[in-house]
Design a protein around this motif. Structure first.
Motif, PDB file in Angstrom:
ATOM      1  N   VAL A   5      69.842  42.586  69.674  1.00 46.24           N
ATOM      2  CA  VAL A   5      68.439  42.263  69.906  1.00 46.24           C
ATOM      3  C   VAL A   5      68.335  40.938  70.659  1.00 46.24           C
ATOM      4  N   GLY A   6      67.528  40.938  71.705  1.00 47.02           N
ATOM      5  CA  GLY A   6      67.364  39.763  72.547  1.00 47.02           C
ATOM      6  C   GLY A   6      68.373  39.660  73.656  1.00 47.02           C
ATOM      7  N   GLY A   7      69.391  40.527  73.653  1.00 48.16           N
ATOM      8  CA  GLY A   7      70.419  40.498  74.683  1.00 48.16           C
ATOM      9  C   GLY A   7      69.948  41.142  75.974  1.00 48.16           C
ATOM     10  N   ASP A   8      70.713  40.925  77.037  1.00 49.07           N
ATOM     11  CA  ASP A   8      70.335  41.443  78.353  1.00 49.07           C
ATOM     12  C   ASP A   8      70.487  42.949  78.441  1.00 49.07           C
ATOM     13  N   CYS A   9      69.650  43.543  79.279  1.00 51.67           N
ATOM     14  CA  CYS A   9      69.755  44.955  79.629  1.00 51.67           C
ATOM     15  C   CYS A   9      69.099  45.132  80.988  1.00 51.67           C
ATOM     16  N   ASP A  10      69.400  46.257  81.636  1.00 51.37           N
ATOM     17  CA  ASP A  10      68.857  46.520  82.969  1.00 51.37           C
ATOM     18  C   ASP A  10      67.539  47.254  82.853  1.00 51.37           C
ATOM     19  N   VAL A  11      66.495  46.754  83.528  1.00 50.48           N
ATOM     20  CA  VAL A  11      65.176  47.387  83.515  1.00 50.48           C
ATOM     21  C   VAL A  11      65.159  48.527  84.508  1.00 50.48           C
ATOM     22  N   ASP A  12      64.732  49.695  84.064  1.00 43.81           N
ATOM     23  CA  ASP A  12      64.630  50.858  84.937  1.00 43.81           C
ATOM     24  C   ASP A  12      63.346  50.762  85.747  1.00 43.81           C
ATOM     25  N   LEU A  13      63.503  50.617  87.060  1.00 43.30           N
ATOM     26  CA  LEU A  13      62.332  50.522  87.941  1.00 43.30           C
ATOM     27  C   LEU A  13      62.046  51.846  88.638  1.00 43.30           C
ATOM     28  N   GLY A  14      62.664  52.917  88.132  1.00 45.53           N
ATOM     29  CA  GLY A  14      62.391  54.235  88.671  1.00 45.53           C
ATOM     30  C   GLY A  14      63.419  54.724  89.666  1.00 45.53           C
ATOM     31  N   ALA A  15      64.375  53.853  90.076  1.00 45.94           N
ATOM     32  CA  ALA A  15      65.343  54.268  91.082  1.00 45.94           C
ATOM     33  C   ALA A  15      66.768  54.187  90.569  1.00 45.94           C
ATOM     34  N   GLY A  16      66.954  54.176  89.248  1.00 48.85           N
ATOM     35  CA  GLY A  16      68.304  54.081  88.711  1.00 48.85           C
ATOM     36  C   GLY A  16      68.759  52.653  88.697  1.00 48.85           C
ATOM     37  N   CYS A  64      66.817  43.548  75.158  1.00 46.23           N
ATOM     38  CA  CYS A  64      66.889  44.589  74.132  1.00 46.23           C
ATOM     39  C   CYS A  64      65.977  44.189  72.971  1.00 46.23           C
ATOM     40  N   LEU A  65      64.998  45.036  72.678  1.00 48.92           N
ATOM     41  CA  LEU A  65      64.000  44.731  71.658  1.00 48.92           C
ATOM     42  C   LEU A  65      63.897  45.876  70.648  1.00 48.92           C
ATOM     43  N   THR A  66      63.382  45.556  69.472  1.00 48.71           N
ATOM     44  CA  THR A  66      63.309  46.513  68.372  1.00 48.71           C
ATOM     45  C   THR A  66      62.016  47.320  68.452  1.00 48.71           C
ATOM     46  N   PRO A  67      62.094  48.648  68.346  1.00 46.54           N
ATOM     47  CA  PRO A  67      60.866  49.472  68.407  1.00 46.54           C
ATOM     48  C   PRO A  67      60.094  49.425  67.096  1.00 46.54           C
ATOM     49  N   ASP A  68      58.877  49.958  67.112  1.00 49.47           N
ATOM     50  CA  ASP A  68      58.017  49.993  65.937  1.00 49.47           C
ATOM     51  C   ASP A  68      58.693  50.749  64.797  1.00 49.47           C
ATOM     52  N   GLY A  69      58.493  50.234  63.581  1.00 50.84           N
ATOM     53  CA  GLY A  69      59.034  50.899  62.398  1.00 50.84           C
ATOM     54  C   GLY A  69      60.389  50.390  61.962  1.00 50.84           C
ATOM     55  N   GLU A  70      61.036  49.546  62.776  1.00 48.28           N
ATOM     56  CA  GLU A  70      62.353  49.024  62.446  1.00 48.28           C
ATOM     57  C   GLU A  70      62.245  47.594  61.927  1.00 48.28           C
ATOM     58  N   ALA A  71      63.257  47.159  61.181  1.00 47.01           N
ATOM     59  CA  ALA A  71      63.257  45.831  60.571  1.00 47.01           C
ATOM     60  C   ALA A  71      63.346  44.731  61.630  1.00 47.01           C
ATOM     61  N   CYS A  72      62.758  43.568  61.315  1.00 44.87           N
ATOM     62  CA  CYS A  72      62.769  42.438  62.237  1.00 44.87           C
ATOM     63  C   CYS A  72      62.657  41.145  61.444  1.00 44.87           C
ATOM     64  N   THR A  73      62.945  40.032  62.112  1.00 41.20           N
ATOM     65  CA  THR A  73      62.793  38.716  61.490  1.00 41.20           C
ATOM     66  C   THR A  73      61.801  37.839  62.241  1.00 41.20           C
ATOM     67  N   ASP A  74      61.494  38.191  63.493  1.00 37.12           N
ATOM     68  CA  ASP A  74      60.601  37.354  64.298  1.00 37.12           C
ATOM     69  C   ASP A  74      59.875  38.239  65.306  1.00 37.12           C
ATOM     70  N   ASN A  75      58.716  37.770  65.769  1.00 40.40           N
ATOM     71  CA  ASN A  75      57.953  38.536  66.763  1.00 40.40           C
ATOM     72  C   ASN A  75      58.772  38.840  68.011  1.00 40.40           C
ATOM     73  N   VAL A  76      59.634  37.884  68.421  1.00 43.20           N
ATOM     74  CA  VAL A  76      60.390  38.069  69.662  1.00 43.20           C
ATOM     75  C   VAL A  76      61.438  39.163  69.536  1.00 43.20           C
ATOM     76  N   ASP A  77      61.706  39.635  68.319  1.00 43.05           N
ATOM     77  CA  ASP A  77      62.668  40.726  68.131  1.00 43.05           C
ATOM     78  C   ASP A  77      62.095  42.071  68.567  1.00 43.05           C
ATOM     79  N   CYS A  78      60.773  42.166  68.652  1.00 45.63           N
ATOM     80  CA  CYS A  78      60.112  43.473  68.726  1.00 45.63           C
ATOM     81  C   CYS A  78      59.540  43.785  70.098  1.00 45.63           C
ATOM     82  N   LEU A  79      59.424  45.091  70.374  1.00 40.53           N
ATOM     83  CA  LEU A  79      58.692  45.539  71.545  1.00 40.53           C
ATOM     84  C   LEU A  79      57.235  45.102  71.450  1.00 40.53           C
TER      85      LEU A  79
END
Length: 397
Positions: free
Chosen positions: A149-160, A196-211
């Protein structure tokens, strides 16, 4: 398992020492001969002669990665693929496992051993252009393990792109379109805006952890009025919401438009224009029935301007009442009555009879507060009766 080359080398050394032993005296021959057992295995501690000790050189003939490799898969010599079975092939006279087979070291595999599985994919740190180039995933054109959580990932802009595979999903906080692929993130994390962020319904410790946001250590959508919250960022933005720390609910802040008191953190939703068609949250100490506080004023009191005549004030002057000159009055005037006194005449009076008459007996009565009696017909004798009457109506003061 000893290799063929090791056994041959061991026998050769034994043979050389046996020949030398034949040239010595009879007493030394048996000692050399007794060392043969130790020479073949190199493990006979009972052999004390020089011949016995030298025979341990038989182990030095083992190929690299053979028996001496503790924990590694034993090396299997081969001449062709058929010597290795279905799960391996013969590479430079040594059996190497196919991709997908279990392994303990890269030497076991035709390519590399990654996560104890033979693989031809790129290891962490290798350059890449797509996820499928890597044993794990491709982030910013470098093979890497999935991010926490909070780590880097590639954003999909629609072109792979470096992230590789487009995928569908629902957008997160402010997300537009589909979410990026999740291969870059550890499950169940989702990639949003390069993190990388946590979706709704999953455990978290801070707002920045979540979608969206973290409330009571669970990711969930941001709340509207009366939505659950731990702090103001848990409430939807752009709507002047704040988190009420005592109720742990999102409430409207001062100067936010409202419809009811309970929507406001101050519990004061007051009129903010002359006909009360607009209401705003005002400070908790605001009191101004039948008055209004302008939209840019945070509070209201009894010196504030009055509401228009007959305007309802939801804070205690509505339904059967309305406002008049800053006061709350009934919306009906009451039953107005003008009291009269009858004065009988004297028909026998000389030279002219005295007629019956009526006079007012006081101010009109029966009007509700905020109204006054308006006489529309003065006291007059009722024909044929020793009585009189008058009419009046209740008008707003």
């Amino acid at each position: 398992m000893r290799s063929t080359a090791g056994i041959v080398a061991g026998l050769l050394v034994v043979g050389l020492f046996a020949n030398c032993g034949g040239n010595d005296s009879n007493t030394s021959g048996p000692k050399a001969g007794s060392a043969n057992a130790g020479g073949e295995g190199g493990d006979n501690t009972g052999a004390t002669s020089a011949g016995g000790t030298t025979s341990t050189a038989g182990k030095t003939g083992m190929p690299a990665g053979g028996e001496a490799g503790m924990g590694a898969t034993p090396v299997v010599a081969c001449a062709k693929d058929a010597d290795c079975g279905a799960a391996a092939r013969c590479v430079k006279s040594v059996c190497k496992k196919n991709d997908g087979e279990a392994c303990s070291a890269t030497a076991d595999c035709q390519n590399a051993c990654i996560d104890k599985v033979c693989s031809s994919k790129g290891p962490d740190g290798a350059a890449c252009t797509a996820d499928d180039d890597c044993a794990h995933t491709c982030i910013d054109n470098v093979c890497a393990p999935p991010s926490d959580v909070g780590g880097d990932c590639d954003v999909d802009l629609g072109a792979g792109g470096a992230g590789g595979n487009a995928s569908s999903g629902t957008a997160g906080a402010g997300g537009e379109g589909s979410l990026p692929p999740v291969r870059d993130c550890k499950a169940p994390l989702q990639c949003f805006a390069g993190k990388c962020l946590t979706p709704d319904g999953e455990a978290c410790t801070d707002n920045v952890d979540c979608l969206n946001t973290c409330v009571a250590n669970v990711c969930q959508p941001k709340g509207g009025v009366d939505g659950a919250c731990d702090d103001t960022p848990d409430c939807t933005s752009g709507s002047k919401l704040v988190c009420d720390p005592t109720k742990h609910k999102c409430k409207l802040d001062v100067l936010a438009q409202c419809q009811t008191n309970v929507q406001c953190q101050s519990n004061r939703c007051l009129c903010s224009n002359p006909d009360c068609t607009i209401r705003e949250c005002k400070t908790a100490d605001s009191i101004c029935q039948c008055r209004y506080s302008p939209p840019d004023a945070p509070s209201c009191d009894n010196s504030s301007p009055t509401l228009n005549l007959k305007t309802a004030d939801p804070n205690g002057c509505n339904g059967a009442t309305f406002c008049s000159a800053g006061n709350c009055i009934a919306n009906t005037g009451g039953a107005c009555t003008e009291p009269c006194t009858f004065h009988p005449g004297n028909p026998t009076a000389m030279p002219n009879p005295i007629p019956d008459s009526c006079t007012s007996a006081g101010a009109p009565v029966g009007c509700n507060g905020g109204y006054h009696g308006n006489v529309t017909s003065q006291c007059a004798v009722i024909k044929g009766q020793q009585a009189c009457t008058a009419t009046c109506q209740c008008d707003i003061n």
